[in-house]
Design an enzyme around this catalytic site. Structure first.
Site, short mmCIF file in Angstrom:
data_model
loop_
_atom_site.label_atom_id
_atom_site.label_comp_id
_atom_site.label_asym_id
_atom_site.label_seq_id
_atom_site.Cartn_x
_atom_site.Cartn_y
_atom_site.Cartn_z
N SER A 183 -4.86 -28.94 27.65
CA SER A 183 -5.15 -27.91 26.45
C SER A 183 -3.38 -27.60 26.23
O SER A 183 -3.36 -27.10 25.00
CB SER A 183 -5.93 -26.90 26.66
OG SER A 183 -5.58 -26.40 27.93
N HIS A 211 -10.24 -31.38 24.08
CA HIS A 211 -9.30 -31.69 23.02
C HIS A 211 -9.27 -33.31 22.78
O HIS A 211 -8.32 -33.77 22.05
CB HIS A 211 -7.87 -31.18 23.49
CG HIS A 211 -7.84 -29.87 23.80
ND1 HIS A 211 -7.85 -29.01 22.80
CD2 HIS A 211 -8.01 -28.90 24.82
CE1 HIS A 211 -7.89 -27.49 23.47
NE2 HIS A 211 -8.03 -27.65 24.64
N LYS A 243 -13.91 -26.91 18.52
CA LYS A 243 -12.52 -27.45 18.27
C LYS A 243 -12.65 -28.48 17.13
O LYS A 243 -12.86 -28.09 16.28
CB LYS A 243 -11.85 -27.87 19.54
CG LYS A 243 -11.64 -26.58 20.45
CD LYS A 243 -11.25 -26.72 21.68
CE LYS A 243 -10.91 -25.44 22.42
NZ LYS A 243 -11.16 -25.37 23.93
C1 PLP Z 1 -11.43 -24.17 24.87
C2 PLP Z 1 -11.57 -25.12 26.17
C3 PLP Z 1 -12.71 -24.73 27.07
C4 PLP Z 1 -13.66 -23.77 26.54
O1 PLP Z 1 -14.29 -24.15 25.54
P1 PLP Z 1 -15.08 -22.90 24.66
O2 PLP Z 1 -16.23 -23.43 23.86
O3 PLP Z 1 -13.88 -22.18 23.87
O4 PLP Z 1 -15.55 -21.93 25.49
C5 PLP Z 1 -12.84 -25.52 28.09
N1 PLP Z 1 -11.95 -26.30 28.54
C6 PLP Z 1 -10.93 -26.87 27.71
C7 PLP Z 1 -9.99 -27.86 28.30
C8 PLP Z 1 -10.46 -26.13 26.49
O5 PLP Z 1 -9.41 -26.20 26.03
#
Ligand code: PLP
Length: 391
Positions: A183, A211, A243
């Site tokens: 990330s 991602h 996302k």
């Molecule tokens: C954003 C993210 C999460 C958390 O997801 P949310 O739905 O925002 O709680 C978990 N793992 C990774 C790698 C992320 O980038």
């Protein structure tokens, strides 16, 4: 309220944080999420959302959401295991199972909770969880919650993963855990090597593809698809829906037995209210766009190439990333903040990421691209970076 008995410790710690350039503060956004946003009252060109496909404010999603609210109201009112599991949740789980090619999918309310639930739900004392050091905080927290032995290997270091698997040889069960797309760095986990080591050491694998889904792989099917791993040889996958999917919530894709186990054992599934059904309805609409609109991914790739060419000419410190996460490493925390401020004054919003989110001395701009950006937007970013002191 009255002050806490340790109020002075808190104020001192907050002041230390500020002095170190690590104070965090939310900004206020008005209007749709997108590339042109109003933040703290000012119009900005944003390069810091994870809305990679530009779907967060798509009319199809808005319409699906509104129609579902008319049918089912707003709140789900209960956990999935009581009366919270709606028609839309069920339809989304089935659609995501088709999408991933996995037998079953289980929805969670956030990605953070999925990661807590899947690790804690599958492991206990006497087991070992082996994680990449740059894994997302929620994965590291899930490991701690499980009471399994915690082992970590340096980022993507397969020789050290091998060593850790040896160290964990006497553990009852071994689970290797990695982000699919990292990330804060934007690079991919060496998934084929991880899978090979796992089968050699009788370990299971969990890939958090927050991602990757929507962005890479055939039809946006993520890191597993990118590396051409067949669904029946795939690891357990976590996907987040806030996302690239543009909505919210998350899912775990796995076989029947793993999913049934999570339904019984994952506390972050059992003891929480199901996400509002209209969010699941909106995700059903976005899943169609994710699968069908390949132009979003190809446009994104063109923007990434354009940015990397331009940034290299400017002598910026890029990382080896082929994804919409394009970090520019600055190093010093305060310098990174100053560069971020300069960009902001030029009307450009990027993430300024500092320790402890990233390792010390690697403070960086986290620039993310969206299919909603234009070539012109990238040019504007590059010329602002040139003026910002980012190198
Ligand atoms: C954003 C993210 C999460 C958390 O997801 P949310 O739905 O925002 O709680 C978990 N793992 C990774 C790698 C992320 O980038």
């Amino acid at each position: 309220m009255s002050q806490l008995p340790w109020h002075h410790e808190l104020t001192a710690a907050l002041a230390d944080r500020k002095a170190a350039g690590r104070y965090r503060q939310p900004r206020l956004r008005l209007g749709d999420q997108g590339v042109n946003v109003r933040v703290d009252g000012k119009a900005m060109l944003s390069f810091c959302s994870n809305d990679y496909l530009g779907l967060a404010a798509h009319p199809d999603l808005k319409l699906a959401f509104k129609q579902a609210v008319d049918k089912e109201g707003v709140g789900s009112g209960a956990a999935h295991l009581l009366t919270g599991h709606s028609y839309y949740h069920q339809a989304l789980e089935e659609a995501l199972a088709d999408f991933t090619g996995q037998p079953r999918v289980l929805l969670f309310s956030t990605g953070y909770m999925a990661n807590l639930g899947v690790i804690d739900g599958l492991l206990g004392r006497g087991d070992a969880v082996i994680q990449d050091k740059l894994n997302h905080a929620s994965l590291l927290d899930g490991g701690r919650l499980s009471e399994a032995d915690q082992l970590r290997y340096p980022h993507a270091d397969m020789a050290l993963l091998h060593k850790r698997l040896h160290n964990a040889a006497t553990a009852r069960h071994r689970l290797i855990v990695s982000d699919g797309v990292f990330s804060m760095d934007g690079d991919l986990a060496p998934l084929p090597e991880i899978m090979a080591q796992a089968s050699q050491h009788r370990a299971a694998v969990l890939i958090d593809d927050a991602h990757g889904f929507g962005v890479i792989g055939k039809g946006g099917r993520g890191t597993v698809s990118h590396f051409d791993i067949a669904p029946d040889a795939a690891p357990i996958q976590v996907g987040t829906l806030g996302k690239a999917f543009g909505t919210g919530g998350s899912f775990v894709a796995a076989d029947e037995t793993v999913i049934e186990t999570l339904i019984q054992e994952a506390r972050s599934y059992v003891y929480t209210t199901a996400q509002p059904p209209a969010v699941a309805a909106a995700t059903l609409a976005s899943l169609k766009l994710v699968e069908q609109e390949d132009w979003r991914r190809s446009h994104l790739q063109a923007l990434i190439q354009q940015f990397r060419r331009g940034a290299e000419q400017l002598g910026l410190n890029l990382m080896p990333s082929a994804t919409p996460i394009q970090p520019v490493v600055i190093g010093d925390d305060k310098k990174a903040l100053a560069v971020g401020k300069n960009l902001e004054q030029a009307g450009i919003l990027v993430g300024v990421i500092r320790p402890p989110t990233v390792p010390k001395k690697t403070a960086r701009l986290r620039i993310t691209f969206s299919a909603a950006h234009s070539e012109q937007d990238v040019n504007q970013l590059l010329s602002a970076l040139e003026q910002s002191g980012a190198y």
